[in-house]
Scaffold this active site. Structure first.
Site, PDB file in Angstrom:
ATOM      1  N   HIS A 158       0.832  -1.224   0.000  1.00 53.72           N
ATOM      2  CA  HIS A 158       0.000   0.000   0.000  1.00 53.72           C
ATOM      3  C   HIS A 158       0.860   1.266   0.000  1.00 53.72           C
ATOM      4  O   HIS A 158       0.431   2.305   0.499  1.00 53.72           O
ATOM      5  CB  HIS A 158      -0.944   0.038   1.210  1.00 53.72           C
ATOM      6  CG  HIS A 158      -1.671  -1.249   1.447  1.00 53.72           C
ATOM      7  ND1 HIS A 158      -2.880  -1.533   0.865  1.00 53.72           N
ATOM      8  CD2 HIS A 158      -1.332  -2.331   2.180  1.00 53.72           C
ATOM      9  CE1 HIS A 158      -3.266  -2.751   1.244  1.00 53.72           C
ATOM     10  NE2 HIS A 158      -2.336  -3.255   2.033  1.00 53.72           N
ATOM     11  N   SER A 279      13.963  20.842 -17.100  1.00 55.94           N
ATOM     12  CA  SER A 279      12.754  21.642 -17.259  1.00 55.94           C
ATOM     13  C   SER A 279      13.116  22.923 -17.982  1.00 55.94           C
ATOM     14  O   SER A 279      14.191  23.494 -17.762  1.00 55.94           O
ATOM     15  CB  SER A 279      12.180  21.961 -15.872  1.00 55.94           C
ATOM     16  OG  SER A 279      11.387  23.120 -15.923  1.00 55.94           O
ATOM     17  N   LYS A 285      15.669  21.177 -12.190  1.00 58.23           N
ATOM     18  CA  LYS A 285      14.979  19.904 -12.368  1.00 58.23           C
ATOM     19  C   LYS A 285      15.772  18.880 -13.179  1.00 58.23           C
ATOM     20  O   LYS A 285      16.458  19.203 -14.136  1.00 58.23           O
ATOM     21  CB  LYS A 285      13.632  20.135 -13.080  1.00 58.23           C
ATOM     22  CG  LYS A 285      12.599  20.863 -12.254  1.00 58.23           C
ATOM     23  CD  LYS A 285      12.142  20.090 -11.017  1.00 58.23           C
ATOM     24  CE  LYS A 285      11.312  18.881 -11.348  1.00 58.23           C
ATOM     25  NZ  LYS A 285       9.985  19.203 -11.843  1.00 58.23           N
ATOM     26  N   GLU A 292       8.657   7.747 -17.231  1.00 59.44           N
ATOM     27  CA  GLU A 292       7.265   8.214 -17.359  1.00 59.44           C
ATOM     28  C   GLU A 292       6.700   7.834 -18.719  1.00 59.44           C
ATOM     29  O   GLU A 292       5.530   7.441 -18.842  1.00 59.44           O
ATOM     30  CB  GLU A 292       7.210   9.732 -17.156  1.00 59.44           C
ATOM     31  CG  GLU A 292       7.491  10.121 -15.718  1.00 59.44           C
ATOM     32  CD  GLU A 292       7.690  11.612 -15.520  1.00 59.44           C
ATOM     33  OE1 GLU A 292       7.599  12.062 -14.378  1.00 59.44           O
ATOM     34  OE2 GLU A 292       7.943  12.341 -16.500  1.00 59.44           O
TER      35      GLU A 292
END
Ligand code: ARG
Length: 473
Positions: A158, A279, A285, A292
């Site tokens: 979880h 970024s 970043k 992804e």
């Protein structure tokens, strides 16, 4: 203008919009090598049974080799609205190369059995490349597991701290998942190994062909048993894509684990610059875009599966042009899976494991709650009673704003008299994993044995795969 394989009974040419809508060269050009090799085997068979002379057989096969080289180098972008499909392109190019003898190429076959055969060969070849890629990903996982053999991390359920595990154990979980993907990819080859050629359009051929001979030449195990089935079904396409969808699902889950581990919250791993992006606005970043994209593009693989399932579900026997719509999803799913495996192998091979951050994450002594429970069971306390005692102990620690490891022996004994002094030694991460005794657990000795077994197995499997005699498209 390009000649069609079926033009004689037509007075008018196809409308440009209809061409644009139906011509498939842009997609089925991928079948070039398979299709030419099917033709070579077909021609050999025609020669063997005497439907063409020995001399013509030689000429045609030589011609096919020559046009394969030509077509591999050819820029086909200008031909997409000129030539209906790859079969037409091959026929036409052969005619240009060897003249009217090429007109015998299509003897005793139809594009229906031809395309079913070429597509099967294409998948057989791709499945070998894919299987190899899977073993490479497994090797990258194993190298990280071996390099970080002693690193411990919290295991999660979880997405909550559960129990301490070896990082290697977590990585090996994926080695097992990809083992099943490997088996699935290999197993389709058995069902792919039936050669449709010679089934004709649907009913077979009235000419004395030797189907077993062609099947053998192309590396198939046997000719297909029913001509109507052979030209109609695409279950091998659906089965392939469904295995790829499962493979992508595994790749996607691994990607998500790595995204979490690479985040500022976890910091268990640092991804290499080679597989990260920045970024345009925030200069600090470094984003895990490749991972992804693997997650995002897994949806494409599922889409391809749905697409072919839907195409096939209402078709009457036998061939219907609807079936042309199977190729784009099939080719795209295969390419996507192959590239995903390559990228993921690179991400894993180049990432660094941050041992201190992993160590830091083990500070949460609630990770030992199950160890305490097993301790009590070891003292002959009934499991439910032990669970209850440790549950209340946890609540007590939380209420006291402390950790389990911050409690004294007297505190433990308030919840069970079976707690002895040695309970205070529980809170040691290496000891926690070493206590596991069940097979397949995170016990370091078992994990080490698993790494050794896997390394040997992968070496053998990839050597076998590289050697395997298989048709090469
Ligand atoms: N392009 C077709 C396909 O991929 C193969 C050709 C069979 N066409 C036909 N009209 N019988 O399914």
């Amino acid at each position: 203008m390009s000649q069609k394989l079926w033009g004689a009974r037509f007075k008018e040419d196809l409308h440009p919009a209809a061409k644009c809508f139906s011509y498939s060269l842009a997609t089925d050009y991928a079948l070039l090598s398979s299709d030419v090799k099917v033709s070579m085997a077909h021609v050999s068979m025609l020669g063997k049974v005497g439907l063409i002379s020995k001399q013509d057989t030689k000429k045609m096969i030589r011609g096919l080799w020559q046009i394969l080289a030509i077509l591999k180098r050819k820029d086909i972008s200008a031909l997409m609205l000129e030539v209906e499909d790859i079969h037409t392109l091959i026929q036409e190019t052969l005619e240009k190369k060897i003249g009217k003898l090429a007109k015998k190429l299509h003897t005793a076959r139809s594009r229906n059995d031809l395309v079913a055969t070429s597509t099967r060969l294409y998948v057989i070849n791709k499945s070998k490349a894919l299987a190899l890629r899977i073993t490479q990903l497994q090797s990258a996982l194993l190298r990280q597991a071996e390099k970080n053999e002693k690193v411990l991390v919290p295991g999660y359920t979880h997405l909550q701290h559960a129990q301490i595990v070896l990082l290697a154990h977590h990585l090996l979980a994926y080695v097992e998942m990809f083992r099943r993907d490997f088996e699935r990819v290999i197993s389709i080859r058995e069902r792919l190994s039936e050669c449709p050629l010679g089934s004709g359009a649907l009913a077979g051929s009235g000419l004395p062909i030797d189907r077993a001979y062609v099947a053998k030449l192309l590396g198939f195990k046997r000719p297909s048993a029913n001509s109507m089935d052979a030209v109609s079904d695409r279950d091998f396409v659906i089965e392939t894509i469904s295995h790829l969808a499962i493979l992508m699902m595994h790749a996607s889950r691994l990607s998500e684990d790595l995204i979490l581990w690479n985040s500022s919250e976890f910091r268990f791993v640092t991804l290499s610059d080679q597989y990260s992006t920045g970024s345009s606005l925030m200069p600090h970043k470094k984003n895990p875009d490749m991972l992804e994209l693997i997650k995002g593009r897994t949806g494409e693989a599922y889409g391809h599966l749905m697409s072919v399932l839907t195409t096939m579900k209402g078709l009457p026997l036998t061939y219907n042009r609807d079936m042309q719509a199977d190729k784009k999803p099939l080719f795209e799913a295969l390419d996507l899976a192959e590239l995903t495996l390559e990228v993921l192998t690179g991400v894993i091979g180049t990432m660094d494991v941050n041992k201190e951050a992993c160590q830091q994450a083990l500070q949460d002594s609630f990770l030992y709650a199950t160890d305490l429970l097993e301790y009590l069971v070891g003292q002959k306390v009934a499991f439910r009673d032990a669970h209850d005692a440790v549950g209340r102990l946890v609540q007590y620690a939380l209420d006291s704003h402390t950790h389990l490891s911050g409690l004294k022996l007297v505190d433990f004994q308030k919840f069970s008299p079976k707690f002895k002094k040695d309970v205070l030694d529980i809170f040691e991460p290496q000891a926690s994993v070493a206590r596991k005794v069940s097979s397949g657990s995170t016990n370091p000795k078992m994990v080490k044995a698993s790494i050794t077994k896997w390394k040997k197995q992968i070496k053998q499997t990839s050597a076998k795969l590289r050697k395997s005699r298989q048709f090469h498209a």
